[in-house]
Motif scaffolding. Sequence first.
Motif, PDB file in Angstrom:
ATOM      1  N   GLY A   1       0.835  -1.191   0.000  1.00  0.00           N
ATOM      2  CA  GLY A   1       0.000   0.000   0.000  1.00  0.00           C
ATOM      3  C   GLY A   1       0.869   1.238   0.000  1.00  0.00           C
ATOM      4  N   GLU A   2       0.668   2.117   0.974  1.00  0.00           N
ATOM      5  CA  GLU A   2       1.473   3.336   1.087  1.00  0.00           C
ATOM      6  C   GLU A   2       2.673   3.153   2.009  1.00  0.00           C
ATOM      7  OE1 GLU A   2       0.859   6.071  -0.772  1.00  0.00           O
ATOM      8  OE2 GLU A   2      -0.681   4.789  -1.677  1.00  0.00           O
ATOM      9  N   ASP A   3       2.769   1.994   2.653  1.00  0.00           N
ATOM     10  CA  ASP A   3       3.863   1.742   3.595  1.00  0.00           C
ATOM     11  C   ASP A   3       5.084   1.182   2.863  1.00  0.00           C
ATOM     12  OD1 ASP A   3       2.323   2.565   5.762  1.00  0.00           O
ATOM     13  OD2 ASP A   3       1.501   0.553   6.082  1.00  0.00           O
ATOM     14  N   ILE A   4       6.262   1.691   3.221  1.00  0.00           N
ATOM     15  CA  ILE A   4       7.509   1.251   2.595  1.00  0.00           C
ATOM     16  C   ILE A   4       8.412   0.640   3.657  1.00  0.00           C
ATOM     17  CG2 ILE A   4       9.567   2.007   1.334  1.00  0.00           C
ATOM     18  CD1 ILE A   4       7.874   4.229   0.140  1.00  0.00           C
ATOM     19  N   PHE A   5       9.051  -0.453   3.299  1.00  0.00           N
ATOM     20  CA  PHE A   5       9.892  -1.206   4.228  1.00  0.00           C
ATOM     21  C   PHE A   5      11.283  -1.392   3.636  1.00  0.00           C
ATOM     22  CE2 PHE A   5       5.498  -2.309   4.792  1.00  0.00           C
ATOM     23  CZ  PHE A   5       5.312  -2.398   6.163  1.00  0.00           C
ATOM     24  N   HIS A   6      12.288  -1.342   4.515  1.00  0.00           N
ATOM     25  CA  HIS A   6      13.666  -1.639   4.133  1.00  0.00           C
ATOM     26  C   HIS A   6      13.904  -3.114   4.402  1.00  0.00           C
ATOM     27  CE1 HIS A   6      18.189  -1.337   5.259  1.00  0.00           C
ATOM     28  NE2 HIS A   6      18.070  -1.571   3.958  1.00  0.00           N
ATOM     29  N   THR A   7      14.337  -3.855   3.378  1.00  0.00           N
ATOM     30  CA  THR A   7      14.512  -5.301   3.539  1.00  0.00           C
ATOM     31  C   THR A   7      15.965  -5.756   3.514  1.00  0.00           C
ATOM     32  OG1 THR A   7      14.390  -5.821   1.157  1.00  0.00           O
ATOM     33  CG2 THR A   7      12.305  -5.640   2.361  1.00  0.00           C
ATOM     34  N   TYR A   8      16.846  -5.004   2.847  1.00  0.00           N
ATOM     35  CA  TYR A   8      18.209  -5.523   2.653  1.00  0.00           C
ATOM     36  C   TYR A   8      19.141  -4.406   2.229  1.00  0.00           C
ATOM     37  CZ  TYR A   8      21.957  -8.570   0.860  1.00  0.00           C
ATOM     38  OH  TYR A   8      23.161  -9.197   0.642  1.00  0.00           O
ATOM     39  N   SER A   9      20.395  -4.486   2.649  1.00  0.00           N
ATOM     40  CA  SER A   9      21.455  -3.621   2.130  1.00  0.00           C
ATOM     41  C   SER A   9      22.745  -4.418   2.050  1.00  0.00           C
ATOM     42  CB  SER A   9      21.672  -2.384   3.027  1.00  0.00           C
ATOM     43  OG  SER A   9      20.664  -1.419   2.828  1.00  0.00           O
ATOM     44  N   ALA A  10      23.577  -4.073   1.073  1.00  0.00           N
ATOM     45  CA  ALA A  10      24.893  -4.688   0.922  1.00  0.00           C
ATOM     46  C   ALA A  10      25.863  -3.602   0.507  1.00  0.00           C
ATOM     47  CB  ALA A  10      24.862  -5.806  -0.116  1.00  0.00           C
ATOM     48  N   TYR A  11      27.141  -3.813   0.843  1.00  0.00           N
ATOM     49  CA  TYR A  11      28.159  -2.802   0.588  1.00  0.00           C
ATOM     50  C   TYR A  11      29.438  -3.475   0.099  1.00  0.00           C
ATOM     51  CZ  TYR A  11      24.930  -0.189   3.539  1.00  0.00           C
ATOM     52  OH  TYR A  11      23.797   0.386   4.065  1.00  0.00           O
ATOM     53  N   ALA A  12      30.355  -2.651  -0.396  1.00  0.00           N
ATOM     54  CA  ALA A  12      31.681  -3.112  -0.810  1.00  0.00           C
ATOM     55  C   ALA A  12      31.570  -4.326  -1.741  1.00  0.00           C
ATOM     56  CB  ALA A  12      32.535  -3.411   0.426  1.00  0.00           C
ATOM     57  N   ARG A  13      32.286  -5.415  -1.451  1.00  0.00           N
ATOM     58  CA  ARG A  13      32.299  -6.561  -2.361  1.00  0.00           C
ATOM     59  C   ARG A  13      30.974  -7.320  -2.377  1.00  0.00           C
ATOM     60  NH1 ARG A  13      37.112 -10.502  -2.396  1.00  0.00           N
ATOM     61  NH2 ARG A  13      36.048 -10.958  -4.347  1.00  0.00           N
ATOM     62  N   GLY A  14      30.099  -7.000  -1.428  1.00  0.00           N
ATOM     63  CA  GLY A  14      28.776  -7.621  -1.436  1.00  0.00           C
ATOM     64  C   GLY A  14      27.915  -7.159  -2.589  1.00  0.00           C
ATOM     65  N   VAL A  15      28.372  -6.122  -3.304  1.00  0.00           N
ATOM     66  CA  VAL A  15      27.584  -5.558  -4.402  1.00  0.00           C
ATOM     67  C   VAL A  15      28.181  -5.888  -5.769  1.00  0.00           C
ATOM     68  CG1 VAL A  15      26.636  -3.414  -5.362  1.00  0.00           C
ATOM     69  CG2 VAL A  15      26.882  -3.663  -2.892  1.00  0.00           C
ATOM     70  N   GLU A  16      29.470  -6.143  -5.832  1.00  0.00           N
ATOM     71  CA  GLU A  16      30.168  -6.163  -7.118  1.00  0.00           C
ATOM     72  C   GLU A  16      29.619  -7.192  -8.108  1.00  0.00           C
ATOM     73  OE1 GLU A  16      33.921  -9.084  -5.877  1.00  0.00           O
ATOM     74  OE2 GLU A  16      34.252  -6.944  -6.101  1.00  0.00           O
ATOM     75  N   GLY A  17      29.025  -8.291  -7.631  1.00  0.00           N
ATOM     76  CA  GLY A  17      28.514  -9.311  -8.551  1.00  0.00           C
ATOM     77  C   GLY A  17      27.052  -9.154  -8.897  1.00  0.00           C
ATOM     78  N   LEU A  18      26.399  -8.107  -8.369  1.00  0.00           N
ATOM     79  CA  LEU A  18      24.959  -7.941  -8.592  1.00  0.00           C
ATOM     80  C   LEU A  18      24.723  -7.112  -9.846  1.00  0.00           C
ATOM     81  CD1 LEU A  18      23.880  -7.196  -4.900  1.00  0.00           C
ATOM     82  CD2 LEU A  18      24.053  -9.405  -6.067  1.00  0.00           C
ATOM     83  N   THR A  19      25.045  -7.688 -11.000  1.00  0.00           N
ATOM     84  CA  THR A  19      24.989  -6.930 -12.245  1.00  0.00           C
ATOM     85  C   THR A  19      24.058  -7.542 -13.284  1.00  0.00           C
ATOM     86  OG1 THR A  19      26.949  -8.113 -13.026  1.00  0.00           O
ATOM     87  CG2 THR A  19      27.309  -5.959 -11.989  1.00  0.00           C
ATOM     88  N   ASN A  20      23.284  -8.554 -12.908  1.00  0.00           N
ATOM     89  CA  ASN A  20      22.327  -9.135 -13.846  1.00  0.00           C
ATOM     90  C   ASN A  20      21.002  -9.362 -13.130  1.00  0.00           C
ATOM     91  OD1 ASN A  20      22.106 -12.164 -12.939  1.00  0.00           O
ATOM     92  ND2 ASN A  20      24.297 -11.709 -12.950  1.00  0.00           N
ATOM     93  N   SER A  21      19.952  -9.603 -13.872  1.00  0.00           N
ATOM     94  CA  SER A  21      18.612  -9.691 -13.292  1.00  0.00           C
ATOM     95  C   SER A  21      18.509 -10.782 -12.234  1.00  0.00           C
ATOM     96  CB  SER A  21      17.582  -9.944 -14.399  1.00  0.00           C
ATOM     97  OG  SER A  21      17.455  -8.814 -15.234  1.00  0.00           O
ATOM     98  N   TYR A  22      19.080 -11.950 -12.487  1.00  0.00           N
ATOM     99  CA  TYR A  22      18.962 -13.043 -11.521  1.00  0.00           C
ATOM    100  C   TYR A  22      19.639 -12.706 -10.204  1.00  0.00           C
ATOM    101  CZ  TYR A  22      16.882 -16.488 -14.685  1.00  0.00           C
ATOM    102  OH  TYR A  22      16.011 -17.180 -15.504  1.00  0.00           O
ATOM    103  N   SER A  23      20.862 -12.175 -10.264  1.00  0.00           N
ATOM    104  CA  SER A  23      21.572 -11.881  -9.020  1.00  0.00           C
ATOM    105  C   SER A  23      20.887 -10.753  -8.263  1.00  0.00           C
ATOM    106  CB  SER A  23      23.037 -11.536  -9.297  1.00  0.00           C
ATOM    107  OG  SER A  23      23.152 -10.371 -10.094  1.00  0.00           O
ATOM    108  N   LEU A  24      20.323  -9.780  -8.985  1.00  0.00           N
ATOM    109  CA  LEU A  24      19.600  -8.702  -8.329  1.00  0.00           C
ATOM    110  C   LEU A  24      18.313  -9.211  -7.704  1.00  0.00           C
ATOM    111  CD1 LEU A  24      20.232  -5.931 -10.981  1.00  0.00           C
ATOM    112  CD2 LEU A  24      20.947  -5.824  -8.586  1.00  0.00           C
ATOM    113  N   LEU A  25      17.588 -10.068  -8.396  1.00  0.00           N
ATOM    114  CA  LEU A  25      16.367 -10.640  -7.826  1.00  0.00           C
ATOM    115  C   LEU A  25      16.678 -11.483  -6.596  1.00  0.00           C
ATOM    116  CD1 LEU A  25      14.491 -11.643 -11.105  1.00  0.00           C
ATOM    117  CD2 LEU A  25      13.744  -9.923  -9.443  1.00  0.00           C
TER     118      LEU A  25
END
Length: 238
Positions: A189-213
């Motif tokens: 609805g109008e409510d927004i929730f934070h579910t996940y965060s990653a930083y540094a090397r935790g992000v470097e491989g998230l470059t395609n749809s599957y890894s992002l999903l």
Amino acid sequence: MTTTTIESSVAHPKIASRAEWVAERKQLLTQEKEVTRLRDRVSAERRRLPMVKLDKEYVFDGPEGKKSLGDLFDGRTQLIVYHFMFDPSWDQGCTGCTGYVNALGDLSMLGQRNTSMVLISRAPLAKLEAYKKQKGWTLPWLSSFGSGFNYDFHVTLDAAVAPVEYNFKEQDPSHQGEAHGLSVFFRIGEDIFHTYSAYARGVEGLTNSYSLLDVTPYGRQEDWEDSPAGWPQKPTYG
């Protein structure tokens, strides 16, 4: 008979017969499959992470005017934000973040699975627009200039606002200034929730749809995944 000479000064893997290579390749394949199964188990646990309701409203500058965080979902349920390093005083974006965006593949699957993705940086919109045009990018890019967004999600670190919460980051705690990262949000609805965060090397491989999903609450939404009851799922090739 042809003889191949390899300069001894060139670093290289050991040379073996085809049979030796096949035997060692099969051993490595066993380990690779273990990594794949572990990654699947970690993703299943990630889909079961709790989420936190946001108690603050954020407003961003975009090409079409002011946008709320809710607007960035573009009518979808999940939102992925890449925190692109771009200090307000800089004229060019971070080279590492630039490489990340350049590496992104076809992300059309995200929209098909109820997920949007945007870039957010602290530099003023005019600088982001100029750099975006220079690079030929099309992904939505918003400015959080004048907002506490970067500070709240710990991608702007300075003496005035020291990180006290996300000490799990793979980052030098003495680092000051801009940092890169990726955060995921979920909307009911109008409510927004934070579910996940990653930083540094935790992000470097998230470059395609599957890894992002894989880092979203709903995952790939395929029927082979170990997901909680009621999660949207469909056959992988259905």
